[in-house]
Design a protein around this motif. Structure first.
Motif, PDB file in Angstrom:
ATOM      1  N   SER A  96       0.852  -1.189   0.000  1.00 58.16           N
ATOM      2  CA  SER A  96       0.000   0.000   0.000  1.00 58.16           C
ATOM      3  C   SER A  96       0.885   1.236   0.000  1.00 58.16           C
ATOM      4  O   SER A  96       2.096   1.153   0.223  1.00 58.16           O
ATOM      5  CB  SER A  96      -0.924   0.016   1.223  1.00 58.16           C
ATOM      6  OG  SER A  96      -0.196   0.306   2.392  1.00 58.16           O
ATOM      7  N   ARG A 129     -14.848   3.149  -3.169  1.00 58.91           N
ATOM      8  CA  ARG A 129     -13.421   3.465  -3.289  1.00 58.91           C
ATOM      9  C   ARG A 129     -13.263   4.878  -3.834  1.00 58.91           C
ATOM     10  O   ARG A 129     -13.901   5.258  -4.807  1.00 58.91           O
ATOM     11  CB  ARG A 129     -12.746   2.461  -4.237  1.00 58.91           C
ATOM     12  CG  ARG A 129     -11.257   2.686  -4.404  1.00 58.91           C
ATOM     13  CD  ARG A 129     -10.673   1.690  -5.384  1.00 58.91           C
ATOM     14  NE  ARG A 129      -9.249   1.866  -5.532  1.00 58.91           N
ATOM     15  CZ  ARG A 129      -8.498   1.213  -6.422  1.00 58.91           C
ATOM     16  NH1 ARG A 129      -9.071   0.328  -7.233  1.00 58.91           N
ATOM     17  NH2 ARG A 129      -7.209   1.412  -6.500  1.00 58.91           N
ATOM     18  N   ASN A 231      -9.107  -0.641   7.736  1.00 56.82           N
ATOM     19  CA  ASN A 231      -9.545   0.605   7.115  1.00 56.82           C
ATOM     20  C   ASN A 231     -10.345   1.400   8.137  1.00 56.82           C
ATOM     21  O   ASN A 231     -10.541   0.972   9.267  1.00 56.82           O
ATOM     22  CB  ASN A 231     -10.336   0.353   5.823  1.00 56.82           C
ATOM     23  CG  ASN A 231     -11.655  -0.358   6.067  1.00 56.82           C
ATOM     24  OD1 ASN A 231     -12.021  -0.669   7.192  1.00 56.82           O
ATOM     25  ND2 ASN A 231     -12.386  -0.629   5.002  1.00 56.82           N
ATOM     26  N   SER A 232     -10.799   2.577   7.751  1.00 60.15           N
ATOM     27  CA  SER A 232     -11.430   3.480   8.711  1.00 60.15           C
ATOM     28  C   SER A 232     -12.796   3.003   9.186  1.00 60.15           C
ATOM     29  O   SER A 232     -13.389   3.601  10.080  1.00 60.15           O
ATOM     30  CB  SER A 232     -11.566   4.883   8.098  1.00 60.15           C
ATOM     31  OG  SER A 232     -12.327   4.834   6.906  1.00 60.15           O
TER      32      SER A 232
END
Length: 245
Positions: A96, A129, A231-232
């Motif tokens: 990433s 996304r 992820n958030s």
């Protein structure tokens, strides 16, 4: 973000002398994606070291953008060079674009186990996304909305420019886009398949970490319920338990 953040730990060489157990209880489904995927984001069963690094930095309030992270990392490289250590960005960004800063200050020291297990299952869902094309008017094709003051102007000008050559029309559209970028959403979204894991249990992860990092994390227990993993959307409760010798 905290206004006064202590980064002095990054000046010292890591010494992984403190043993602890990191207990993570998911409060929401997790999507822990380790590699850059194609059309499908597949989750891991357990978090990778890089994800735990993100979790620790989240707990410490290190919510830095990529530009600031790179500046901090460049300073780390200079410091390590004086300490006779060759530090390379490529060591840390695999999988990433996130550039971790604390990767060398801890390690996973044993097998991950599940405690208080009740249930677990995987499922796929659509995830929005985010995309950004700040260099091109093509960004507008993905935006659902723009500032209301631009709607009529955009329609009239873009219709007028259809009479021009393709190259000239694109040039004018790009210029108009750049001049009005403050009234256009920074990102547009596209539905993307993503895998999630629902886990009703506690993950216990044995870790060895630098003493100073351990001390800083142990002082952050009160904010653990607002941390995230993967992820958030992956909220978790975190408890760091230092092993007594």
């Amino acid at each position: 973000m905290e206004s006064n953040i202590d980064l002095s730990i990054l000046k010292k060489l890591p010494e992984l002398q403190t043993q602890a157990v990191l207990a993570i209880r998911p409060l929401a489904p997790l999507s822990m994606v380790s590699e850059l995927p194609g059309s499908f984001y597949k989750t891991l069963k357990y978090p990778s070291k890089k994800m735990l690094c993100g979790l620790f930095e989240n707990m410490l309030g290190w919510h830095f953008d990529n530009k600031l992270r790179l500046e901090i990392f460049k300073d780390m490289v200079k410091i390590r060079k004086k300490q006779k250590i060759d530090l390379k960005k490529e060591q840390f960004i695999q999988g990433s674009t996130y550039l971790p800063l604390l990767m060398d200050y801890f390690d996973i020291s044993g097998n991950i186990s599940l405690k208080e297990f009740k249930s677990m299952f995987n499922y796929s869902d659509l995830w929005n996304r985010g995309y950004r094309r700040s260099d091109s008017n093509k960004h507008l094709n993905g935006c659902r909305n723009i500032d209301a003051s631009l709607v009529a102007e955009r329609y009239n000008l873009f219709t007028k420019w259809k009479e021009l050559s393709s190259k000239e029309a694109e040039s004018k559209k790009d210029e108009w886009f750049r001049n009005n970028i403050g009234k256009i959403p920074c990102f547009y979204t596209s539905p993307t398949p993503r895998e999630y894991i629902y886990l009703d249990a506690v993950m216990e992860i044995p870790i060895s970490l630098d003493r100073l990092l351990a001390e800083q994390l142990l002082h952050k227990k009160g904010i653990s319920k607002i941390c995230y993993l993967g992820n958030s959307e992956g909220w978790v409760n975190v408890e760091l338990k230092k092993e007594e010798i």
